[in-house]
Motif scaffolding. Structure first.
Motif: not given
Length: 454
Positions: A101-104, A160-166, A183-190
């Motif tokens: 699996y690879a995250t799009e 699995q190929e995964l990504c995480d960012l914040y 506060k301003v907070e954001r994150g994503s997996s792709n």
């Protein structure tokens, strides 16, 4: 890699009831800018893994960084399991999975240079600095790229190929000795773009911090309280979600009695889910760290407890199905029952209808942490007084607390405006570090909450 892992599994699995191996290749970066200065820059590339063996119900666990000694580490894990095992190995059955699996990715953070990321943080720092009375500024960014391998003695082999960012930006204002965060907070997996183009939000958060620092404090009392979607999200995560993690029941027998499937635990207007399927959120997982495919699990359906969050072992002990919640922070830790994206489903009440239904109460927004057991405590960022069905003056953040089970039944309305949140933090459990999660909710109205000034 595959041949090496499968050869080890095939050789060692003959001497225990169950064996799995996880290997992780990762690269990460963390950047921190404080008050206009680069305060921290950490880059790391790692390769490591973990072996779990189970024999007669006893577990052995070994983490490692040297793949050349894989078989020796496996023998050690089996030896540990045999020393601990005195009963019967019970794991809920799952179909073996063989997949890659690879995250799009919409916009990979690895397509953006380190200089670009640092410049983005300094830009946000300057925006906070431009707001009068902001006396402290912190901006943090992190991303991680992972390739994970999972192989089990039951025949699964998953990559699995995964990504995480914040990203998180925190301006602090002081007025008459009172410090107030924004506060301003954001994150994503792709999608790297979620941390860009935040200028208006960061300026607004800075201005809001100044306004709150000048606001009056909440008058202590018992109120009907409308929680905004962010505060309601923290409530469902902290005050309820942890109680659904089934590995807690062995240590808390009383909780197991309360958390009986089918039991009415909340108002009939409340429905709660935990899902690993929400690509883009930090709580997204394709497969958990036990090789179980992610799914959407209904925890509460119209006020009644519907399901729990399971590892394979807890599912077997309670004679239920695995839910894909066996999650590990990294190869250095064994999987535990952990939440993913936990949220309150939309109801049918608009925010304006909630406000108009209240004679004297509070509308509380944002969150600054909390905790829960039988009783819970949450800290809001700020709020508004509600008087005769209308929003009135702004007030500083408040602490609200109460008995969890009574408060769940005191939910009088659930909004139709659900939002999902991904921030730079995560969820800790026991002695394991924070793990990326997401949570969401619409506005909710709860009667009879105790509220005090912070």
């Amino acid at each position: 890699m595959r041949d090496k892992l499968e050869t080890t599994i095939n050789k060692l699995s003959k001497s225990c009831d169950y064996l799995d191996i996880r290997v992780e290749e990762s690269s990460l970066i963390h950047i921190t800018v404080i008050d206009g200065k680069l305060h921290g820059l950490h880059r790391e590339t790692s390769l490591g893994g973990a072996l779990r063996a189970c024999h007669r119900g006893g577990w052995g666990f070994v983490s490692f960084n040297d793949l050349n000694k894989l078989e020796a580490f496996g023998e050690l894990a089996v030896q540990q399991a045999k020393l601990c095992g005195h009963g019967k190995t019970r794991l809920a059955p799952v179909e073996p999975i063989v997949t890659d699996y690879a995250t799009e990715l919409i916009d990979s953070p690895h397509n953006h240079s380190l200089d670009e990321k640092i410049a983005l943080l300094f830009h946000y720092d300057e925006l906070m600095k431009s707001c009068p009375l902001i006396v402290n500024r912190t901006t943090k960014y992190g991303d991680k790229k992972m390739r994970k391998y999972f192989v089990s003695s039951e025949g699964s082999f998953i990559t699995q190929e995964l990504c995480d960012l914040y990203l998180g930006a925190t301006p602090v204002a002081i007025h008459n000795g009172y410090a107030q965060k924004g506060k301003v907070e954001r994150g994503s997996s792709n999608d790297f773009s979620v941390v860009t183009n935040l200028d208006e939000k960061i300026v607004a958060a800075s201005q809001l911090a100044v306004e709150i620092s000048k606001a009056a404090e909440v008058k202590n009392g018992v109120y009907p309280v409308i929680m905004d979607p962010l505060l309601a999200s923290l409530f469902v995560h902290e005050a309820f979600g942890h109680h659904c993690e089934a590995d807690n029941y062995a240590e808390q027998p009383q909780l197991a009695k309360i958390m009986t499937l089918g039991k009415e635990v909340a108002s009939s207007c409340l429905t709660v889910y935990d899902s690993g399927l929400d690509l883009g959120t930090r709580g997204f997982v394709a497969y958990d760290d036990e090789g179980v495919k992610a799914q959407k699990t209904c925890l509460v359906q119209k006020g009644r407890l519907h399901s729990r969050l399971h590892s394979r072992e807890t599912a077997a002990l309670l004679d239920e199905k695995p839910t894909g919640n066996g999650r590990a922070v990294s190869y250095r830790f064994e999987p535990l029952c952990r939440m993913r994206n936990t949220y309150i489903e939309n109801g049918e009440t608009s925010f304006s209808e909630m406000v108009s239904s209240i004679d004297e109460g509070l509308y509380l927004l944002g969150c600054q942490g909390g905790f829960s057991d039988e009783d819970f405590s949450l800290n809001s960022l700020y709020g508004y007084v509600i008087h005769q069905g209308k929003l009135q003056e702004k007030v500083k953040g408040a602490t609200l607390f109460g008995n969890l089970w009574q408060s769940l039944k005191n939910i009088k309305a659930v909004g139709d405006d659900k939002q999902v949140f991904d921030g730079p933090g995560g969820c800790g459990k026991k002695d394991h570090p924070h793990l990326a999660v997401s949570f969401g909710a619409p506005h909710i109205l709860i009667e009879g909450l105790n509220v005090t000034s912070q």
